[in-house]
Design a protein around this motif. Structure first.
Motif, PDB file in Angstrom:
ATOM      1  N   VAL A  74      53.025  70.609  34.739  1.00 24.13           N
ATOM      2  CA  VAL A  74      52.295  70.955  35.957  1.00 24.13           C
ATOM      3  C   VAL A  74      53.305  71.161  37.077  1.00 24.13           C
ATOM      4  CG1 VAL A  74      50.570  70.222  37.648  1.00 24.13           C
ATOM      5  CG2 VAL A  74      50.304  69.579  35.228  1.00 24.13           C
ATOM      6  N   ASP A  75      53.150  72.243  37.828  1.00 26.76           N
ATOM      7  CA  ASP A  75      54.044  72.464  38.966  1.00 26.76           C
ATOM      8  C   ASP A  75      53.344  73.347  39.989  1.00 26.76           C
ATOM      9  OD1 ASP A  75      57.229  71.899  39.321  1.00 26.76           O
ATOM     10  OD2 ASP A  75      56.596  73.651  40.484  1.00 26.76           O
ATOM     11  N   THR A  76      53.777  73.215  41.235  1.00 26.35           N
ATOM     12  CA  THR A  76      53.171  73.989  42.323  1.00 26.35           C
ATOM     13  C   THR A  76      53.810  75.363  42.485  1.00 26.35           C
ATOM     14  OG1 THR A  76      54.689  72.954  43.900  1.00 26.35           O
ATOM     15  CG2 THR A  76      52.529  71.914  43.609  1.00 26.35           C
ATOM     16  N   ASP A  77      54.944  75.597  41.826  1.00 21.40           N
ATOM     17  CA  ASP A  77      55.669  76.866  41.966  1.00 21.40           C
ATOM     18  C   ASP A  77      55.249  77.814  40.844  1.00 21.40           C
ATOM     19  OD1 ASP A  77      57.484  78.969  42.152  1.00 21.40           O
ATOM     20  OD2 ASP A  77      59.114  77.667  42.827  1.00 21.40           O
ATOM     21  N   LEU A  78      54.289  78.680  41.107  1.00 21.73           N
ATOM     22  CA  LEU A  78      53.745  79.579  40.094  1.00 21.73           C
ATOM     23  C   LEU A  78      54.796  80.550  39.574  1.00 21.73           C
ATOM     24  CD1 LEU A  78      51.380  80.708  38.484  1.00 21.73           C
ATOM     25  CD2 LEU A  78      50.757  82.087  40.481  1.00 21.73           C
TER      26      LEU A  78
ATOM     27  N   TYR B  66      50.440  74.425  33.646  1.00 27.39           N
ATOM     28  CA  TYR B  66      49.411  74.610  34.672  1.00 27.39           C
ATOM     29  C   TYR B  66      50.058  74.777  36.045  1.00 27.39           C
ATOM     30  CZ  TYR B  66      45.928  72.886  31.306  1.00 27.39           C
ATOM     31  OH  TYR B  66      45.121  72.720  30.217  1.00 27.39           O
ATOM     32  N   HIS B  67      49.490  75.671  36.823  1.00 22.45           N
ATOM     33  CA  HIS B  67      49.844  75.770  38.238  1.00 22.45           C
ATOM     34  C   HIS B  67      48.922  74.816  38.985  1.00 22.45           C
ATOM     35  CE1 HIS B  67      49.607  78.036  42.270  1.00 22.45           C
ATOM     36  NE2 HIS B  67      50.721  77.320  42.253  1.00 22.45           N
ATOM     37  N   GLY B  68      49.495  73.757  39.535  1.00 23.66           N
ATOM     38  CA  GLY B  68      48.677  72.762  40.216  1.00 23.66           C
ATOM     39  C   GLY B  68      49.564  71.695  40.829  1.00 23.66           C
TER      40      GLY B  68
END
Length: 368
Positions: free
Chosen positions: A56-60, A90-92
């Motif tokens: 999971v990471d915020t950097d798409l 996942y982008h999140g």
């Protein structure tokens, strides 16, 4: 001041620590929050206990750029895993609840929390420990006490760090979470400093959270939403996949049959005084076929096996002989299962009674 260096590099030491913990606790579903370039995930996919691996990471854009690090290698199709493995990205955010994260056994947060602002840091424990509630959580963060040993650092080690804690601050924060959510906390670290600086601790400080209570009932699950965006998903080749298992078994059977054919070819050379040492390991003889011909037979030294005979240019190899091969036995599981696999394919031919494999016996099979 002498420049501090780490061997192996610090990030590899962090990843190795997580890898060893995953194997120690036999985690089945593992999530790496703040997976960034997917380096840790590409290491963890080799843990045989893992069946579901999540990043999971915020950097798409970074996820899209690095996701192919998680694609199966060619060798992983040739030698499939014994267990299933599905990898998802996942982008999140680690501070947002998503119901697909509820049944994780192990969660890693490697150099993540120092990138969170105050409001995100306040939500983080409730999401990870209260909502996800995994068996094991590993959190690493820079040790501010160690910073004087790192030349060139004015305030923080990275421009995006919102804070860097001392060991006392990090331990107080970790223990407070453990007490609130029912976790025992163990402290360690990676990256030792030079001799004489032991009082400063490790360069990277680590908290290992071990859940002490039974998993809390997930009453929120029914109302939870899937807020993360799926960026990448891949299912690795596994022997649990019947089609893959059949292909691997067939490859092993054909290889074993070819080995037997070569032994019999060598036995022919032995009769002409060539390479007798190959034949001495086995018994040989002949049998009369229905049309009166004498055909050479090959009797393996292993008495548990049956005779392999040559009739009309074909080797008749009893399936029990093939099943006695350790790799074939391991892959197929039972003689009955081996028979089912061989009957369901056109890559090999069985005898009319279905108990023997028919395999070309001539040295040059293209002339058959």
């Amino acid at each position: 001041m002498e420049t501090v260096s780490f061997n192996p590099p610090l990030y590899k030491q962090r990843y190795q620590l997580v890898f060893e913990l995953v194997e120690k606790y036999k985690a089945r579903k593992v999530a790496d929050l703040g997976c960034a370039e997917c380096m840790l995930l590409s290491r963890l996919k080799f843990c045989n206990c893992i069946e579901d691996l999540i990043g999971v990471d915020t950097d798409l854009e970074l996820l899209k750029e690095k996701m192919y690090r998680l694609s199966p290698l060619p060798c992983e199709y040739l030698q499939p895993r014994a267990s299933m493995l599905t990898v998802r990205l996942y982008h999140g955010s680690a501070t947002v609840k998503d119901c697909r994260m509820l049944d994780c056994d192990f969660v890693s947060c490697i150099e993540l929390i120092e990138h969170l602002d105050i409001s995100e840091l306040e939500r983080f424990p409730e999401v990870v420990f209260g909502y996800m509630n995994p068996t094991v959580v590993v959190i690493t963060t820079p040790n501010a006490d160690f910073n004087p040993l790192l030349p060139g650092i004015m305030r923080f080690r990275h421009w995006d760090h919102k804070f860097e804690w001392s060991r006392a601050e990090f331990q107080a924060w970790s223990l407070n979470i453990g007490n609130k959510f029912g976790y025992k906390v163990e402290f360690t670290g990676v990256g030792k400093g030079p001799v004489g600086t032991e009082h400063l601790g490790f360069c990277t400080q680590v908290s290992i959270f071990l859940r002490q209570l039974s998993k809390a009932p997930q009453t929120e699950a029914k109302n939870s939403k899937m807020l993360y965006k799926l960026v990448y998903e891949v299912v690795y080749p596994s022997l649990k996949d019947k089609k893959i298992q059949q292909d691997i078994v067939l490859n092993e059977v054909i290889y074993a049959a070819e080995c037997m054919r070569r032994q019999i070819v060598n036995s022919h050379y032995d009769d002409e005084g060539q390479g007798a040492e190959n034949w001495n390991q086995n018994e040989r003889g002949s049998e009369q076929t229905e049309d009166g011909k004498l055909e050479k037979i090959f009797r393996p030294k292993d008495s548990k096996r049956l005779n392999v005979c040559k009739i009309d240019g074909k080797l008749h190899i009893p399936l029990i002989n093939l099943f006695s091969m350790p790799k074939v036995q391991q892959l197929s599981g039972s003689l009955q299962r081996l028979e089912e696999i061989l009957q369901a394919t056109d890559r090999v031919v069985l005898s009319a009674c279905g108990t023997s494999l028919l395999y070309p016996a001539d040295d040059d099979r293209n002339e058959d």
